[in-house]
Design an enzyme around this catalytic site. Structure first.
Site, PDB file in Angstrom:
ATOM      1  N   SER A 143     -64.285 -71.967  29.317  1.00  0.00           N
ATOM      2  CA  SER A 143     -64.577 -71.013  30.385  1.00  0.00           C
ATOM      3  C   SER A 143     -64.185 -71.614  31.721  1.00  0.00           C
ATOM      4  CB  SER A 143     -66.072 -70.673  30.393  1.00  0.00           C
ATOM      5  OG  SER A 143     -66.429 -69.941  31.552  1.00  0.00           O
ATOM      6  N   TYR A 179     -74.907 -74.179  31.038  1.00  0.00           N
ATOM      7  CA  TYR A 179     -73.835 -73.383  30.434  1.00  0.00           C
ATOM      8  C   TYR A 179     -72.487 -74.016  30.756  1.00  0.00           C
ATOM      9  CZ  TYR A 179     -70.558 -69.563  29.596  1.00  0.00           C
ATOM     10  OH  TYR A 179     -69.494 -68.818  29.157  1.00  0.00           O
TER      11      TYR A 179
END
Length: 241
Positions: free
Chosen positions: A81, A107
């Site tokens: 990501s 995350y």
């Protein structure tokens, strides 16, 4: 076949069942994940985002790589990501210390770990016939962001529907890495919108790669009490220090 990446037992059962029915594996797309939830743990006691997004995939790949070698030519694609570039490096205390937990940072840590590991794995499997590439899918309208409260505010849904990718468009780079003839034999890349993308500098650092793999082996061994792994690392200093 059921697979829950938040459970080592589920991963082992899945791999066992897969190998009972299949002799080889040509493609492994590592695209499962969770994001921005409040502090929780996996079934094995790991911080849930790091444990599910990264450690689960790490363990799954490790258990399946022998069947991929049997295929002669195979591909592994790993969803990282852009969030990986939001942190400077992997802070292991974010994973091991509940008091340092932060939904966004944890995350991002899991996604940077995936990016670093994709390059470690590409290096490890070089010459084996297995290629490994990572990708950033973009901001895609999925349930991944359901734990971000401001997205439920009036008008935000219309805004994200306009600005973000739908699921079909968001899957294009993943499919490209999995199937495109252009990627035959190419390994150790990072892609976005079907093009090579700028990468976090730590992903290319061999020392960072090796430290991550050792840390992960310790996590798995500690939580599964695997003596063969524990014996191989018990003389080493903890990498979390």
């Amino acid at each position: 076949m059921e697979l829950d990446l938040a459970s080592f037992l589920s991963i082992d059962r899945f791999v066992t069942e897969f190998k009972q029915h299949h002799k080889q594996l040509n493609l492994l797309v590592c695209n499962a994940g969770m994001a921005f939830n409040h502090y929780d743990t996996t079934y094995d006691g790991l911080e849930s985002q790091f444990g599910t997004n990264f450690v689960g995939h790490y363990m799954l790949i490790d258990r399946l790589v022998d069947t991929m070698k049997m295929a002669g030519s195979a591909r592994i694609t790993i969803a990282s990501s852009i969030a990986a570039c939001m942190i400077r490096n992997i802070d292991y205390t974010r994973v091991t210390d509940v008091w340092r937990f932060n939904r966004l940072i944890n995350y991002s840590t899991s996604k940077l770990a995936l990016l670093v590991y994709s390059h470690a794995l590409a290096r490890k499997l070089d010459g084996s016939g297995i290629t490994v590439n990572a990708f950033h899918p973009g901001l895609v309208i999925t349930g991944l962001y359901r734990n971000i409260s401001f997205l439920s505010l009036p008008g935000i849904h219309d805004l994200t529907s306009w600005m973000w990718l739908n699921q079909r468009a968001g899957s294009v780079t993943s499919v490209y890495l999995a199937l495109s003839p252009e990627l035959e034999g190419k390994t150790g890349g990072y892609y976005a919108r079907e093009q090579p993308a700028a990468i976090h500098p730590d992903a290319m650092n061999v020392e960072v790669q090796d430290r991550l793999c050792k840390f992960t082996d310790i996590l798995i061994a500690t939580n599964t009490h695997a003596p063969n792994v524990l014996d191989s690392i018990n003389a080493s200093n903890s990498v979390a220090e």
